[in-house]
Write a protein that holds these residues in place. Structure first.
Motif: not given
Ligand code: FE
Length: 160
Positions: A127, A124, A77-78, A75
């Motif tokens: 997140c 995801c 983002a995370c 991911c």
């Protein structure tokens, strides 16, 4: 007796609605929680548009649709591992495509009725970031096609 059935059907309807709401995670249920402001600081504008606002990158423009290295897609983002290069295949769609996620816990699948279509959104699981959609026209062994935005992914090359 007529009233019994009316009551029974009403109760079943309310119960069914309650269950479907519970199955759709709200933002509060994700282990990783950040405000819109925090995400805007951490992500590029394109990543924010796709991951947090459920956007879609243009086909054949992302960094991974034609990417063939061995490793794990995580991911953006995370950092949660999402897809292995071993399950990536050439779909011809212009988006990176996989026939299965690394495991069931790291991705969430959710009914999506936006844009006049009924699709299954892929997010995801840690997140809540929007990844793409999953379709039933993939190759064996699953028959699934996880159609994912490159902007939602980072790549970790396999170490020799
Ligand atoms: Fe994530």
């Amino acid at each position: 007796m007529k009233y019994f059935w009316i009551i029974a059907i009403s109760m079943w309807t309310f119960t069914a609605c309650g269950q479907s709401n519970e199955n759709n995670m709200s933002d509060k249920d994700y282990p990783i929680q950040k405000s819109a402001q925090e995400w805007k600081q951490e992500l590029t504008a394109e990543e924010y548009r796709i991951l947090r606002e459920k956007g879609t990158e243009r086909a054949f423009t992302g960094k991974y649709w034609d990417h063939k290295a061995e490793g794990t897609y995580v991911c953006a983002a995370c950092g949660t591992p999402l897809f292995s290069s071993e399950t990536k295949f050439e779909s011809g769609s212009g988006w990176p495509s996989y026939y299965q996620p690394v495991n069931d816990g790291n991705v969430e699948e959710k009914l999506d009725k936006s844009l006049g279509m009924v699709r299954t959104e892929v997010l995801c699981g840690k997140c809540g970031g929007h990844l793409g959609h999953v379709f039933n026209d993939g190759p064996p062994p699953t028959g699934l096609r996880y159609c994912i935005n490159s902007a939602s992914l980072d790549f970790q090359e396999k170490e020799e």
